[in-house]
Scaffold this active site. Sequence first.
Site, PDB file in Angstrom:
ATOM      1  N   ASP A  85       0.837  -1.199   0.000  1.00 38.78           N
ATOM      2  CA  ASP A  85       0.000   0.000   0.000  1.00 38.78           C
ATOM      3  C   ASP A  85       0.867   1.242   0.000  1.00 38.78           C
ATOM      4  O   ASP A  85       2.021   1.223   0.452  1.00 38.78           O
ATOM      5  CB  ASP A  85      -0.944   0.002   1.199  1.00 38.78           C
ATOM      6  CG  ASP A  85      -0.213  -0.018   2.545  1.00 38.78           C
ATOM      7  OD1 ASP A  85       0.723  -0.823   2.693  1.00 38.78           O
ATOM      8  OD2 ASP A  85      -0.588   0.756   3.443  1.00 38.78           O
ATOM      9  N   GLU A 146       0.109  -1.056   5.969  1.00 39.41           N
ATOM     10  CA  GLU A 146       1.187  -0.526   6.807  1.00 39.41           C
ATOM     11  C   GLU A 146       1.104   0.982   6.976  1.00 39.41           C
ATOM     12  O   GLU A 146       1.407   1.518   8.052  1.00 39.41           O
ATOM     13  CB  GLU A 146       2.551  -0.907   6.206  1.00 39.41           C
ATOM     14  CG  GLU A 146       3.746  -0.631   7.118  1.00 39.41           C
ATOM     15  CD  GLU A 146       4.334   0.771   6.977  1.00 39.41           C
ATOM     16  OE1 GLU A 146       5.175   1.147   7.802  1.00 39.41           O
ATOM     17  OE2 GLU A 146       3.936   1.499   6.028  1.00 39.41           O
TER      18      GLU A 146
END
Length: 376
Positions: A85, A146
């Site tokens: 991400d 994250e």
Amino acid sequence: MSAVDLPFDAEEMLTGLRPWIECESPTWDAAAVSRMMDLAARDLSAIGATVETVPGTKGFGTSIRATFPHADQGKPGILVSGHMDTVHPVGTLEKLPFRVQDGKAWGPGIMDMKGGNYVFLEAMRQIARAGLTTPLPVTFLFTPDEEVGTPATRGLIEDAARVQRAVLLPEPALPDGGAVIGRYAIARFDLLTHGRPSHAGWALKDGRSAIAAMARRILEIEAMTTEDCTFSVGVIHAGQWVNCVASECRAEVLSMAKTQADLDRGVAAMLALQGERDGVEFTVTRGVTRPVWEPQPGTMALYDLARDLSAQIGFELSSDRSGGGSDGNFTGAMRVPTLDSIGVRGRGLHTLDEHIEIDSLPERARLAAGLLTRIT
């Protein structure tokens, strides 16, 4: 042939990395992140890995877990932990397209941390091509959340790390090119002010603005920052009509603390701010936390190996603790030997100038290959 002498080619690596960068994958777009995972799964499968897709939870995208053929498969080995991400919303490519110029390459997420993830994939590709083997079984785990504190996959990462000899994180290198051997704690807080609505033109005095109250609270919170514990408000949501006194305002705080004691004091200070002032109720809710990761002997042994390998490659690898959180906080706090920020060198992560130094692709691939073939 030694793994550090494998024939890594920067141009070939850029060609392979480009589709990853052009597959935008902001954290909050689960479908976009899952598309990125599918792309990475395809590339991992192509080099011989067995890839398992782990369904997403809590509204986030999927994760993938890739294992490589090994005689000791199932025994403790090496975990390569990375996230796919990014902080860049879909459409960022219009402002930050993939491009190459003057020894640098730009693109959303290229530094944090798709470049580093691809480096380790390429290391495994070249190890297999050369007929080399890794002493320990290798697992890749790529996760989707994250950048918002890993609220959905912390357990997945910890379960994967618990049975390993070592964890390697291809997060971007420190500004001097160094690795991370410990990280400060990171805590998140959700803020809410609840005021009283009124018509901003006819009855302004009857209202109690949640926005104005939040603004005052933000100044108070950020003024609590010290060298050992910082507070920063990065998100605010409030209001729908300019002619209405807003009755609700939400904000998010990120706090960094160097020690557990600093973190505990910071959390206590934040929670103590709750209460009512001038008719506006203020609520603080503690969110996800990354624990303090102190350097441990196992981590230092990994760093010593990496430093020796870097000297063979031709560069000096420094080390330091870092204030930026990562999933290494979790594995390091578990006392699993963890070496972080051994990914690409670059600048501008999380900005529209995010770029890498192209020559760091083969440099870090040689380091990755050396670690994967030397950790026992």
